[in-house]
Design a protein around this motif. Structure first.
Motif, mmCIF file in Angstrom:
data_model
loop_
_atom_site.group_PDB
_atom_site.id
_atom_site.type_symbol
_atom_site.label_atom_id
_atom_site.label_comp_id
_atom_site.label_asym_id
_atom_site.label_seq_id
_atom_site.Cartn_x
_atom_site.Cartn_y
_atom_site.Cartn_z
ATOM 1 N N ARG A 1 -10.745 -9.940 12.470
ATOM 2 C CA ARG A 1 -11.863 -9.063 12.822
ATOM 3 C C ARG A 1 -12.170 -9.139 14.310
ATOM 4 O O ARG A 1 -12.453 -8.121 14.958
ATOM 5 C CB ARG A 1 -13.086 -9.454 11.998
ATOM 6 C CG ARG A 1 -14.279 -8.520 12.169
ATOM 7 C CD ARG A 1 -15.469 -9.056 11.427
ATOM 8 N NE ARG A 1 -16.639 -8.196 11.595
ATOM 9 C CZ ARG A 1 -17.881 -8.575 11.394
ATOM 10 N NH1 ARG A 1 -18.137 -9.825 11.016
ATOM 11 N NH2 ARG A 1 -18.891 -7.739 11.552
ATOM 12 N N SER B 1 -9.898 -7.087 16.260
ATOM 13 C CA SER B 1 -9.953 -5.694 15.812
ATOM 14 C C SER B 1 -8.767 -5.302 14.942
ATOM 15 O O SER B 1 -8.395 -4.119 14.870
ATOM 16 C CB SER B 1 -10.045 -4.733 17.007
ATOM 17 O OG SER B 1 -11.229 -4.972 17.734
ATOM 18 N N LEU C 1 -8.375 -4.574 11.765
ATOM 19 C CA LEU C 1 -9.235 -4.318 10.624
ATOM 20 C C LEU C 1 -8.477 -4.341 9.304
ATOM 21 O O LEU C 1 -9.019 -4.771 8.272
ATOM 22 C CB LEU C 1 -9.932 -2.965 10.808
ATOM 23 C CG LEU C 1 -10.770 -2.822 12.082
ATOM 24 C CD1 LEU C 1 -11.457 -1.470 12.130
ATOM 25 C CD2 LEU C 1 -11.798 -3.940 12.179
ATOM 26 N N ALA D 1 -8.043 -7.896 8.315
ATOM 27 C CA ALA D 1 -9.337 -8.464 7.955
ATOM 28 C C ALA D 1 -9.750 -8.027 6.559
ATOM 29 O O ALA D 1 -10.279 -8.825 5.760
ATOM 30 C CB ALA D 1 -10.393 -8.039 8.974
ATOM 31 N N ARG E 1 -18.939 -9.186 4.904
ATOM 32 C CA ARG E 1 -17.948 -8.992 5.968
ATOM 33 C C ARG E 1 -16.941 -7.908 5.572
ATOM 34 O O ARG E 1 -16.550 -7.083 6.402
ATOM 35 C CB ARG E 1 -17.226 -10.301 6.257
ATOM 36 C CG ARG E 1 -18.110 -11.443 6.741
ATOM 37 C CD ARG E 1 -18.551 -11.260 8.180
ATOM 38 N NE ARG E 1 -19.538 -12.248 8.570
ATOM 39 C CZ ARG E 1 -19.229 -13.459 9.070
ATOM 40 N NH1 ARG E 1 -17.978 -13.834 9.206
ATOM 41 N NH2 ARG E 1 -20.203 -14.283 9.407
ATOM 42 N N VAL F 1 -16.373 -4.491 7.721
ATOM 43 C CA VAL F 1 -15.060 -4.144 8.266
ATOM 44 C C VAL F 1 -14.653 -2.748 7.788
ATOM 45 O O VAL F 1 -14.088 -1.955 8.549
ATOM 46 C CB VAL F 1 -14.010 -5.196 7.861
ATOM 47 C CG1 VAL F 1 -12.610 -4.714 8.235
ATOM 48 C CG2 VAL F 1 -14.288 -6.515 8.556
ATOM 49 N N ASP G 1 -16.403 -0.423 10.001
ATOM 50 C CA ASP G 1 -15.751 -0.321 11.308
ATOM 51 C C ASP G 1 -14.477 0.507 11.230
ATOM 52 O O ASP G 1 -14.088 1.164 12.203
ATOM 53 C CB ASP G 1 -15.431 -1.715 11.845
ATOM 54 C CG ASP G 1 -16.693 -2.508 12.164
ATOM 55 O OD1 ASP G 1 -17.753 -1.872 12.331
ATOM 56 O OD2 ASP G 1 -16.618 -3.751 12.231
#
Length: 655
Positions: free
Chosen positions: A52, A55, A57, A60, A80, A84, A87
């Motif tokens: 994460r 970045s 993703l 993650a 989380r 994510v 994001d």
């Protein structure tokens, strides 16, 4: 505002401290709990956090997913995972996951995460008003549960920003600065609040602090552009406020001057209708106060005109420039239309500037009469002046019409000192059929203007009147006299106000001058003289026009307009008699320079003064001048030359 929201989103991704993504004591507590239950889950959670941070993703999501598979009630891992997904642009999935989680974990962390998911835009998708209100309720619960939660405070600040709630945004930014004073993200949040609140000083200091604490260069660059735009907007706002205030004050003063003119006109009418209360003709009491007030308001009106010129020019430039800018935004705007707007603006500006500095042409107001050759008229002028108690006229200027007026020449200084040239402008057409007694009363009225100082110090007012006429003429000649032209609106509107005030002052002057005539020669003599002047003015226009046209049509010379007057038909004579009667009985107008004749005759009729009867009231006024025919022919020659020059015609030459 949408551009600022995009900047906020970018900053939340890059500003240090904007997310709790780096190792914290909270993460250590999660790792310790996972280690006790599933060491492999602890390792996966750490891998997910690192993915994460860089970045990654996709990695993650995979690692957080494996954590919750191994430890299904690890609520931090679920949060989380949802964030994510947010994001990564999967906003709907993130909201679903957090809503599911909220049913199982109502901690401030979950509430704050759900508030962020509901309020944060993803790509071009903006949160709805309902989602923002729901996010606000969740973030309020999150802050109440843990006021020291940095992540919740960031969300509080962001939700306040997107809801345009300045108080909430301020509260979040201040809390962040208090919780993490050494975080660039905290001060960047304060900077954003300063921008939105139009507090340039706060925004500048907060940005400097964030930059010293390590705000990424891309955020610094964007922030500086925002700050520059805010400064530009502030200058534009200040300029708009100043301009708006100036225009508003200008319009208010414009209205006050108009109201003052109306009030003064009515007050003058009431004062005059009450009749003279002074024993003499000099203005006293209420009338004297009215005169002084009129003078002050008229001076203010003139000053207002010249002070308005810069505002009018700015309005012209702003209007013309705005129209041109608007037209240029369209690809197919004709060049001719752009040129018309530009030329119209230039013509209007030139007309206003040129008209402001226009000056009257110097010259005699008529043909100067040699008073030495007319001793009886000279003696009469001196006699009337002595009876009124003022200095006689210095020169007499003859004109073709039937008007009688006085003026002073020689500059304001000489006028105020009383040493200017006093001029009597005498239209010889008025003398036909006029008695000596009528002429004396009319001259007494004109001398009343001198002793009341009506002819002194009027240059300011005359300059404004001339400027208005010249500007209006230039606008009309340049095809710019349109309702949408600010210059034309100002000239026409100000003319109404100025005429209201100046003509009201003039009417008061005429009434006071009438008193001098009535007290010196009797109300009856002045009334007779006034009736004669009115009738002569109406008749002269008709028969002079008929005589000139007849001479031109018959191609015969015009030697003496007054002896060669054509005989008007009976119907025309009846019409003239009706016009004379109508003029003598007409109602007063708001913009007349004189009260109506019927008013003046009524008002002077109330004045009672012992006046010695004249020796012979039948003597004609023409008897005071030598060689009447020579005078008439001289005036006719001047009139003939003027007609030929102005109208481009030619009279036959006399043999």
């Amino acid at each position: 505002m949408s551009r600022w929201i995009l900047v906020v989103a970018l900053a939340l991704l890059s500003a240090p401290g904007a997310r709790a993504a780096s190792p914290t004591a909270y993460d250590d507590s999660i790792a310790t709990a996972l280690r006790a239950r599933d060491p492999r889950a602890e390792s996966l959670f750490a891998d997910a956090n690192r993915a994460r941070e860089r970045s990654d993703l996709s990695a993650a999501v995979d690692d957080y997913g494996r954590v919750v598979q191994r430890v299904p009630d690890c609520w931090p891992a679920w949060r989380r995972l949802a964030l994510v997904n947010l994001d990564a642009g999967r906003r709907g999935l993130a909201i679903q996951q957090l809503q599911w989680l909220l049913e199982r974990d109502s901690s401030g962390y979950t509430l704050g995460a759900l508030a962020r998911a509901l309020s944060e835009p993803v790509d071009d998708e903006q949160p709805t008003a309902e989602q923002l209100e729901l996010a606000n309720r969740f973030v309020e619960r999150a802050v109440a549960a843990d006021p020291g939660d940095v992540s919740a405070r960031y969300t509080q600040w962001a939700v306040g920003f997107r809801r345009k709630d300045m108080a909430q945004m301020r509260q979040g930014a201040q809390a962040l600065v208090g919780l993490e004073p050494d975080s660039a993200g905290s001060w960047w949040a304060m900077f954003t609040f300063g921008i939105v609140a139009h507090d340039e000083r706060l925004a500048t200091s907060a940005l400097e602090r964030a930059q010293r604490l390590g705000l990424p260069s891309e955020n610094v660059e964007v922030s500086r552009r925002l700050l520059a735009e805010e400064r530009k907007r502030r200058l534009e706002r200040d300029a708009a406020w100043i301009a708006g205030g100036a225009v508003a004050g200008w319009l208010v003063l414009f209205g006050i001057l108009l109201a003052a003119g109306l009030v003064l006109s009515r007050a003058t009418l009431r004062a005059v209708e009450r009749g003279p209360v002074e024993t003499g003709a000099r203005p006293e009491g209420t009338v004297a106060l009215l005169r002084r007030t009129y003078a002050a308001v008229l001076w203010l009106c003139c000053a207002f005109y010249y002070a308005s010129i810069p505002i009018v020019i700015l309005l012209l430039l702003a209007a013309g420039g705005g129209v041109i800018y608007f037209l240029l935004r369209f690809a197919h705007t004709p060049v001719r239309l752009l040129l018309m707007v530009a030329v119209g603006t230039a013509v209007s500006v030139f007309a206003v500037v040129r008209g402001t500095f226009s000056r009257a042409r110097e010259g005699d107001p008529g043909q100067r009469l040699d008073l030495e050759a007319h001793p009886r008229l000279r003696a009469l002028l001196d006699e009337v002046a002595a009876r009124i108690g003022t200095r006689p006229v210095d020169n007499v200027y003859l004109t073709p019409d039937a008007g009688v007026a006085v003026m002073e020449r020689g500059g304001v200084g000489r006028q105020l000192r009383g040493s200017a040239e006093r001029c009597l402008i005498l239209g010889i057409a008025v003398l036909d059929g006029m008695t000596r007694r009528q002429l004396e009363a009319v001259l007494a009225h004109e001398y009343g203007h001198f002793i009341n100082r009506d002819t002194a110090g009027g240059g300011f007012s005359f300059s404004v009147r001339l400027a208005l006429m010249d500007t209006a003429h230039r606008l009309a000649r340049g095809d710019a006299a349109n309702w949408f032209n600010p210059a034309w609106l100002f000239v026409s509107g100000f003319s109404v106000v100025f005429m209201r005030i100046s003509q009201g002052a003039s009417r008061l002057q005429e009434v006071l001058a009438d008193r001098w005539a009535a007290l010196a020669y009797g109300a009856g003599a002045f009334a007779d003289g006034l009736r004669h002047v009115v009738a002569a003015s109406v008749r002269f226009e008709a028969w002079a026009d008929a005589t000139v046209n007849a001479a031109l049509e018959a191609k015969r010379p015009l030697v003496n307009l007054y002896r060669e007057a054509v005989e008007l038909p009976a119907d025309r004579r009846a019409e003239l008699a009706a016009r004379v009667a109508a003029e003598l009985a007409r109602a007063p107008g708001a913009y007349d320079s004189h009260p109506s004749p019927v008013q003046r005759i009524e008002w002077v009729g109330r004045i009672e003064a012992p006046v010695a009867p004249p020796a012979d009231d039948r003597e004609e006024a023409w008897a005071l001048l030598a060689d009447r025919e020579a005078i008439e022919e001289g005036i006719t020659a001047g009139l003939r030359t003027a007609i030929e020059a102005v109208h481009g015609v030619k009279f036959a030459t006399a043999e």
